[in-house]
Design an enzyme around this catalytic site. Structure first.
Site, mmCIF file in Angstrom:
data_model
loop_
_atom_site.group_PDB
_atom_site.id
_atom_site.type_symbol
_atom_site.label_atom_id
_atom_site.label_comp_id
_atom_site.label_asym_id
_atom_site.label_seq_id
_atom_site.Cartn_x
_atom_site.Cartn_y
_atom_site.Cartn_z
ATOM 1 N N LYS A 1 0.854 -1.189 0.000
ATOM 2 C CA LYS A 1 0.000 0.000 0.000
ATOM 3 C C LYS A 1 0.882 1.228 0.000
ATOM 4 O O LYS A 1 2.003 1.206 0.512
ATOM 5 C CB LYS A 1 -0.857 0.018 1.274
ATOM 6 C CG LYS A 1 -2.088 0.873 1.134
ATOM 7 C CD LYS A 1 -3.159 0.099 0.402
ATOM 8 C CE LYS A 1 -4.505 0.742 0.448
ATOM 9 N NZ LYS A 1 -5.563 -0.227 0.164
HETATM 10 N N1 GLU Z 1 -7.430 -0.005 -2.866
HETATM 11 C C1 GLU Z 1 -8.204 -1.197 -3.072
HETATM 12 C C2 GLU Z 1 -8.203 -2.056 -1.843
HETATM 13 O O1 GLU Z 1 -7.997 -1.583 -0.736
HETATM 14 C C3 GLU Z 1 -7.829 -1.914 -4.348
HETATM 15 C C4 GLU Z 1 -6.433 -2.435 -4.410
HETATM 16 C C5 GLU Z 1 -6.009 -3.008 -5.768
HETATM 17 O O2 GLU Z 1 -6.838 -3.126 -6.648
HETATM 18 O O3 GLU Z 1 -4.835 -3.325 -5.876
HETATM 19 O O4 GLU Z 1 -8.491 -3.218 -1.891
#
Ligand code: GLU
Length: 432
Positions: free
Chosen positions: A118
């Site tokens: 992240k």
């Molecule tokens: N931000 C989204 C999540 O928390 C999507 C992450 C992604 O598609 O890599 O799952």
């Protein structure tokens, strides 16, 4: 109660809950049920790599502002790190670590072949011009360029970012590498290799879980009421999809406040309002609903279904006992603290945990990444077939595990996921 306990209680309630500590407590409960050894735990619990960067950006008035950014790669045993980049004024390292951790176990819950990562930048994106935002996004990606790659780390949208920001990320990477590389980013616009269905995928995945949950709980969506906290990508589409099923949406909210109508809110009218307005501010003048005096009271309304789709730590020991919903579908990451989980368990609330419930986004991201690598694109029907199958079967695997181990759905999801991550880690072994 002694004075010390009183002080501790006050401190607990007043100090912000650490999202990462909360995440680790969830892990510990599942690790205990699985009898993991200290060695196994040591390898998969903490983030593998944490990077912090300073990002100087030329603002429109000629001044230079320096922003702080992060990328955390939590685990890469099962595949490249995967997870969004958040632009928000409250971003901090603790939060990014928690979000990266949840991505590892989210990908493992639905068995998509990714690890977890992240990123985040401390910025209120609504305060920047489009040019400033683009320069900041490109600077972030360029600064961290060596971390990223289709087989290394694949970012996506999160709170405060969108397909346009993904285009800038993808272009920055492609320019540096001298080749068009769509698979380095997911959540892109369709014109640049995005996938059909990706925009609504998180909410759609949540709905596939809700369909299975109402079957299990013997509820009828047409007779249910719901409250949805947050009206970003996940909240707005969740409200719309529930509304389309005939569920009465009695409250919605965003940063400007919460809005209520016990007879049901006309969600298409709200979408219409948002075509010309950035937020729900003033929507109560156009759509039949009233602004609630306390936005947090939305969570405590007497509804059948509650969808927390905003940020972390919304349901805590402070308000958990007042929650009346029979079913909570976690659209956000980490909206319920571990202590609050215990209260909800005692009251018989059925919680579909974030690492399962909102995994539709990353699952569709996986389908996007596969399409990018093939250079062949599927129809939305094909995407929905896969998304529905993956989400529903993951839900039922977690439900079975929860019965087998006699634990709630969250711990069950972690049990499923931790087994996969541990297995992959052990099969790879330790290098040197
Ligand atoms: N931000 C989204 C999540 O928390 C999507 C992450 C992604 O598609 O890599 O799952």
């Amino acid at each position: 109660m002694t004075t010390e306990q009183k002080i501790n209680d006050v401190k607990f309630h007043d100090s912000p809950v650490s999202a990462f500590e909360n995440a680790l407590k969830q892990f510990d409960a599942a690790a205990k049920a699985l009898n993991l050894t200290p060695n196994q735990i040591a390898v998969i619990k903490e983030p593998r790599r944490i990077t912090e960067v300073q990002l100087p950006v030329r603002m429109d008035d000629g001044s230079v502002q320096v922003f702080k950014g992060y990328r955390v790669q939590h685990n890469i045993a099962r595949g490249p790190a995967k997870g969004g980049v958040r632009f928000h004024q409250d971003v901090n390292l603790d939060e990014v670590k928690a979000l990266a951790f949840w991505m590892t176990y989210k990908c493992a819950t639905t068995n998509v072949p990714f690890g977890g990562g992240k990123g985040g930048i401390i910025v209120d994106p609504t305060k920047l011009s489009k040019g400033e935002l683009e320069r900041l996004a490109r600077r972030y990606f360029a600064e961290l360029i060596d971390l990223f790659g289709p087989d290394k780390d694949v970012p996506a949208p999160d709170v405060g970012t969108n397909p346009e920001v993904m285009s800038w990320f993808m272009d920055t990477y492609s320019m540096h590498h001298g080749e068009f590389t769509p698979a380095v980013i997911t959540g892109k616009p369709i014109e640049l290799g995005g996938s059909a269905g990706r925009t609504e995928a998180t909410a759609q995945g949540l709905m596939y879980c809700v369909y299975e949950a109402v079957k299990h709980l013997n509820l009828d969506l047409k007779k249910c009421s719901a409250a949805v906290q947050g009206f970003g990508n996940v909240g707005s589409y969740s409200a719309k999809l529930l509304y389309n099923e005939g569920t009465k949406i009695v409250a919605i909210s965003d940063v400007t406040g919460a809005y209520q109508n016990d007879k049901g809110i006309d969600i298409p009218a709200v979408f219409n309002y948002l075509k010309d307005h950035k937020t729900l501010n003033g929507a109560e003048k156009v759509v039949s609903m009233t602004k609630m005096s306390d936005p947090m009271a939305l969570l405590e309304l007497p509804v059948d279904i509650l969808v927390p789709a905003a940020l972390e730590n919304q349901i805590t020991p402070k308000n958990a006992a007042k929650i009346k919903a029979k079913l909570i579908a976690e659209g956000a990451n980490g909206p319920i603290t571990t202590e609050a989980d215990k209260v909800l368990d005692k009251n018989g609330t059925f919680v579909i945990p974030d690492i399962l419930c909102n995994a539709g986004g990353v699952t569709c991201s996986y389908l996007e990444w596969v399409q990018n690598r093939m250079g062949y694109y599927w129809t939305n029907e094909r995407i929905q077939e896969d998304l529905s199958r993956i989400m529903r079967s993951s839900f039922n695997a977690v439900l079975e595990t929860s019965k087998q181990y006699k634990v709630n759905m969250r711990i069950a999801a972690f049990i499923v996921a931790i087994q996969r991550v541990t297995k992959a880690s052990e099969m790879r072994g330790l290098y040197a």
